[in-house]
Design a protein around this motif. Structure first.
Motif, PDB file in Angstrom:
ATOM      1  N   ALA A 145       1.355  10.690  -0.135  1.00 32.89           N
ATOM      2  CA  ALA A 145      -0.012  10.984   0.293  1.00 32.89           C
ATOM      3  C   ALA A 145      -1.047  10.159  -0.463  1.00 32.89           C
ATOM      4  N   LEU A 146      -0.756   9.808  -1.721  1.00 33.95           N
ATOM      5  CA  LEU A 146      -1.734   9.094  -2.546  1.00 33.95           C
ATOM      6  C   LEU A 146      -1.599   7.573  -2.450  1.00 33.95           C
ATOM      7  N   ARG A 147      -0.853   7.080  -1.516  1.00 32.37           N
ATOM      8  CA  ARG A 147      -0.700   5.626  -1.390  1.00 32.37           C
ATOM      9  C   ARG A 147      -2.039   4.886  -1.249  1.00 32.37           C
ATOM     10  N   PRO A 148      -2.965   5.344  -0.397  1.00 33.22           N
ATOM     11  CA  PRO A 148      -4.241   4.615  -0.291  1.00 33.22           C
ATOM     12  C   PRO A 148      -4.992   4.530  -1.611  1.00 33.22           C
ATOM     13  N   VAL A 149      -4.986   5.626  -2.393  1.00 31.68           N
ATOM     14  CA  VAL A 149      -5.685   5.615  -3.668  1.00 31.68           C
ATOM     15  C   VAL A 149      -4.900   4.793  -4.694  1.00 31.68           C
ATOM     16  N   ALA A 150      -3.570   4.864  -4.642  1.00 27.93           N
ATOM     17  CA  ALA A 150      -2.747   4.063  -5.560  1.00 27.93           C
ATOM     18  C   ALA A 150      -2.987   2.582  -5.339  1.00 27.93           C
ATOM     19  N   ALA A 151      -3.182   2.191  -4.069  1.00 27.77           N
ATOM     20  CA  ALA A 151      -3.459   0.786  -3.782  1.00 27.77           C
ATOM     21  C   ALA A 151      -4.755   0.333  -4.446  1.00 27.77           C
ATOM     22  N   GLN A 152      -5.761   1.200  -4.446  1.00 25.69           N
ATOM     23  CA  GLN A 152      -7.018   0.866  -5.118  1.00 25.69           C
ATOM     24  C   GLN A 152      -6.856   0.879  -6.634  1.00 25.69           C
ATOM     25  N   ALA A 153      -6.088   1.834  -7.147  1.00 23.82           N
ATOM     26  CA  ALA A 153      -5.921   1.952  -8.601  1.00 23.82           C
ATOM     27  C   ALA A 153      -5.171   0.759  -9.176  1.00 23.82           C
ATOM     28  N   LEU A 154      -4.276   0.169  -8.400  1.00 23.77           N
ATOM     29  CA  LEU A 154      -3.488  -0.961  -8.903  1.00 23.77           C
ATOM     30  C   LEU A 154      -4.338  -2.199  -9.142  1.00 23.77           C
ATOM     31  N   GLU A 155      -5.596  -2.170  -8.679  1.00 23.65           N
ATOM     32  CA  GLU A 155      -6.490  -3.285  -8.990  1.00 23.65           C
ATOM     33  C   GLU A 155      -6.783  -3.363 -10.483  1.00 23.65           C
ATOM     34  N   VAL A 215      -0.969  -4.780   1.445  1.00 21.95           N
ATOM     35  CA  VAL A 215      -1.597  -3.779   0.592  1.00 21.95           C
ATOM     36  C   VAL A 215      -0.544  -3.307  -0.413  1.00 21.95           C
ATOM     37  N   VAL A 216      -0.806  -3.501  -1.693  1.00 23.29           N
ATOM     38  CA  VAL A 216       0.132  -3.080  -2.738  1.00 23.29           C
ATOM     39  C   VAL A 216      -0.153  -1.625  -3.070  1.00 23.29           C
ATOM     40  N   PHE A 217       0.782  -0.733  -2.726  1.00 24.04           N
ATOM     41  CA  PHE A 217       0.544   0.690  -2.931  1.00 24.04           C
ATOM     42  C   PHE A 217       1.647   1.358  -3.748  1.00 24.04           C
ATOM     43  N   ASP A 218       2.649   0.613  -4.172  1.00 28.78           N
ATOM     44  CA  ASP A 218       3.775   1.197  -4.897  1.00 28.78           C
ATOM     45  C   ASP A 218       3.733   0.746  -6.353  1.00 28.78           C
ATOM     46  N   GLY A 219       3.961   1.676  -7.270  1.00 24.81           N
ATOM     47  CA  GLY A 219       3.908   1.345  -8.686  1.00 24.81           C
ATOM     48  C   GLY A 219       5.238   0.936  -9.280  1.00 24.81           C
ATOM     49  N   GLU A 262       9.226  -1.273  -8.807  1.00 19.36           N
ATOM     50  CA  GLU A 262       9.613  -2.661  -8.533  1.00 19.36           C
ATOM     51  C   GLU A 262       9.227  -3.089  -7.124  1.00 19.36           C
ATOM     52  N   LEU A 263       9.101  -2.107  -6.211  1.00 23.10           N
ATOM     53  CA  LEU A 263       8.698  -2.455  -4.841  1.00 23.10           C
ATOM     54  C   LEU A 263       7.255  -2.961  -4.812  1.00 23.10           C
ATOM     55  N   GLY A 264       6.414  -2.395  -5.666  1.00 24.61           N
ATOM     56  CA  GLY A 264       5.052  -2.914  -5.785  1.00 24.61           C
ATOM     57  C   GLY A 264       5.046  -4.323  -6.342  1.00 24.61           C
ATOM     58  N   GLU A 265       5.954  -4.595  -7.295  1.00 21.37           N
ATOM     59  CA  GLU A 265       6.075  -5.965  -7.800  1.00 21.37           C
ATOM     60  C   GLU A 265       6.501  -6.908  -6.689  1.00 21.37           C
ATOM     61  N   LEU A 266       7.378  -6.422  -5.809  1.00 16.96           N
ATOM     62  CA  LEU A 266       7.789  -7.239  -4.661  1.00 16.96           C
ATOM     63  C   LEU A 266       6.599  -7.546  -3.759  1.00 16.96           C
ATOM     64  N   GLN A 267       5.772  -6.528  -3.500  1.00 13.06           N
ATOM     65  CA  GLN A 267       4.587  -6.753  -2.678  1.00 13.06           C
ATOM     66  C   GLN A 267       3.623  -7.726  -3.341  1.00 13.06           C
ATOM     67  N   ARG A 268       3.406  -7.559  -4.659  1.00  8.62           N
ATOM     68  CA  ARG A 268       2.526  -8.484  -5.368  1.00  8.62           C
ATOM     69  C   ARG A 268       3.100  -9.894  -5.362  1.00  8.62           C
ATOM     70  N   GLY A 269       4.418 -10.007  -5.528  1.00  7.46           N
ATOM     71  CA  GLY A 269       5.045 -11.325  -5.481  1.00  7.46           C
ATOM     72  C   GLY A 269       4.878 -11.997  -4.131  1.00  7.46           C
TER      73      GLY A 269
END
Length: 534
Positions: free
Chosen positions: A194-204, A303-307, A309-316
């Motif tokens: 549920a918090l994916r949209p906010v997590a995406a903003q927080a990862l900034e 949109v990077v929303f995972d904290g 290794e999957l988020g690292e994949l998205q950032r990569g």
């Protein structure tokens, strides 16, 4: 023969690709699910959406847990009975009251507390490290709060029922505690979703603390432990107490094992489904984005929303696309400066100083009385006029598969047959010259220009130094085209070609030309037979 597409064809293909990819992009949820809404959604609507999703998921998970716990304490372990061997006020008043109060107040407190902790996102503030910490600790807080509520309930009911009959103690400890752990785990995973949209903003604000993002392996092991390990321990404890206390018949023990197994299947399926979906969604989005990149679409980032290794994949992936976009930008700039064909050849093979002998046709275009054109107009207007003039030339040269080799002030040198080989460069050069003469008269009448066409052997290659060189052609046809252009400026048709170039053309092109007089061009020793368009 390597033919270039016209500008109109290229534009059509680009627009078609953009339309097609825009439709595909609009069908792909940015957060992996339509439930979470689009990235462009307002923060107020997003807060309401998150609060509703959390409330529904938490209430559903707790109701399922309460139902399973009730089955365990009433049906799976029927002896002693909570209805006949315990006080009625406990079974029909205290236990339901605590369940109702804990469910209502717990759900309200959890969702309210979570929204308050995410106030920075609602107020559209840039996240700090503290905000990021609050965001990624929210699932843990919710899980811990569930453990507290269920743990307190297990302790309360175990104590009260244990006072009535000590046989109730292991039953309530196991049943309520077992369901509480599974409910807390389910709520943790639901909250992460549920918090994916906010997590995406927080990862900034940067990568999340590792202790708050347990990683893919941590998620899998936790779900295995709670979805399989704990239920197996529960079945083992049931068998142990049945053998120790001998208070269950063989049928009752079988029913108890069946109910625990069914609860294990239900909770295990729910937990594994949530886990597999949480892991697979980012991978699917990266895979779809890679397919778009493969088709040439470099617009937009994931949109990077995972904290984890999957988020690292998205950032990569985003970093890779940024690099590809920069490469395309440099390639486009390089192609604009040196020509698309030269740029493509430079990418295919490492360019070296030197050249090779090639048979080419050359077109030289120069404005008549360019000094007067410049003096009579302000500089900005001169630049605008020259750009219109050059645009016509570049478009026609491209259309006839040539290369605009260089701009020399208000003059243009175009080459046909290098670097790309053409079957008959004279055909393309002569056709381009005729089209230029017509279009310049009608579209840029303010810039009357002479046009000269020649053909023959030249040396085509890179000249200069190792630190700075350019692609060019050197040879007699280049000089001859320049002299023919000078002579054409004084002719009414403003276009002259050497008869040698026309003679080497095909019959289809030669029929547009007629033989002219013989002249000795400036700087030449041998006479040149002229040709003019009919």
């Amino acid at each position: 023969m390597m033919a270039k597409r016209t500008a109109a064809q290229r534009l059509g293909r680009v627009l078609e690709a953009v339309t097609r990819q825009s439709g595909r992009l609009s069908e792909t949820p940015e957060y992996g699910s339509w439930l979470l809404g689009p990235v462009s959604e307002s923060q107020r609507r997003r807060r309401i959406r998150i609060q509703v999703i959390l409330t529904v998921f938490i209430v559903a998970a707790n109701l399922i847990g309460i139902g399973v716990a009730s089955l365990l304490v009433t049906v799976a372990f029927p002896v002693p009975s909570v209805f006949s061997d315990a006080p009625a006020w406990l079974t029909f008043a205290v236990a339901p009251a605590y369940v109702a109060i804990a469910l209502a107040l717990g759900t309200y407190w959890i969702t309210r507390r979570t929204v308050v902790a995410l106030r920075w996102a609602i107020e559209e503030r840039k996240p700090s490290r503290i905000d990021e910490l609050n965001t990624f600790s929210a699932p843990w807080r919710i899980a811990v709060f569930h453990l507290v509520l269920w743990g307190f309930g297990a302790a309360l009911l175990t104590t009260l029922y244990g006072l009535a009959n000590s046989m109730f103690i292991p039953r309530f400890l196991f049943s309520v505690g077992f369901c509480g752990v599974l409910v807390a785990t389910s709520c943790y995973l639901f909250t992460e979703f549920a918090l994916r949209p906010v997590a995406a903003q927080a990862l900034e604000a940067g990568p999340p603390p590792r202790r708050l993002a347990p990683g893919v392996m941590g998620r899998i092991m936790t779900v295995w432990l709670l979805g399989s390990g704990v239920p197996v321990v529960g079945i083992a404890l049931t068998a142990f107490f049945a053998l120790l206390l001998r208070n269950l018949t063989e049928t009752q023990f079988g029913v108890a094992v069946l109910i625990i197994s069914a609860a294990t299947l239900v909770f295990g399926f729910i937990l594994m489904w949530i886990l597999s979906w949480l892991i697979a969604t980012p991978v699917r989005m990266v895979r779809a984005a890679l397919k778009r990149v493969e088709q040439g679409d470099l617009r937009g980032d994931l949109v990077v929303f995972d904290g984890t290794e999957l988020g690292e994949l998205q950032r990569g992936f985003n970093a890779m696309v940024d690099g590809l976009r920069e490469r395309e930008r440099v390639r486009d700039l390089f192609g604009r400066y040196v020509g698309r064909d030269v740029a493509a050849a430079a990418e295919r093979e490492r360019p070296n100083l030197g050249g090779e002998e090639r048979h080419v046709a050359v077109v030289f275009v120069d404005i008549v009385n360019s000094t007067q054109v410049v003096v009579k107009r302000p500089p900005a207007e001169v630049v605008q006029l020259l750009n219109r003039f050059f645009a016509v030339i570049v478009e026609e040269v491209d259309r006839h598969h040539g290369l605009v080799n260089k701009f020399e002030g208000d003059a243009v040198l175009a080459v046909f047959g290098a670097p790309n080989r053409l079957c008959c460069p004279e055909d393309e050069a002569l056709a381009a010259a005729r089209a230029l003469a017509h279009r310049l008269r009608s579209e840029v009448p303010e810039c009357p220009a002479g046009i000269g066409v020649a053909a023959g052997k030249v040396v085509a290659g890179h000249v200069g130094a190792k630190q700075r060189f350019e692609y060019t052609v050197i040879g007699g046809p280049v000089n001859e085209a320049v002299r023919l252009c000078e002579l054409a400026k004084s002719r009414p048709e403003r276009l002259l070609a050497s008869w040698q170039a026309v003679g080497n053309a095909s019959d289809n092109e030669r029929r547009y030309w007629t033989l002219g007089e013989t002249v000795t061009l400036r700087g030449h020793n041998e006479p040149t037979q002229l040709a003019m368009p009919i």
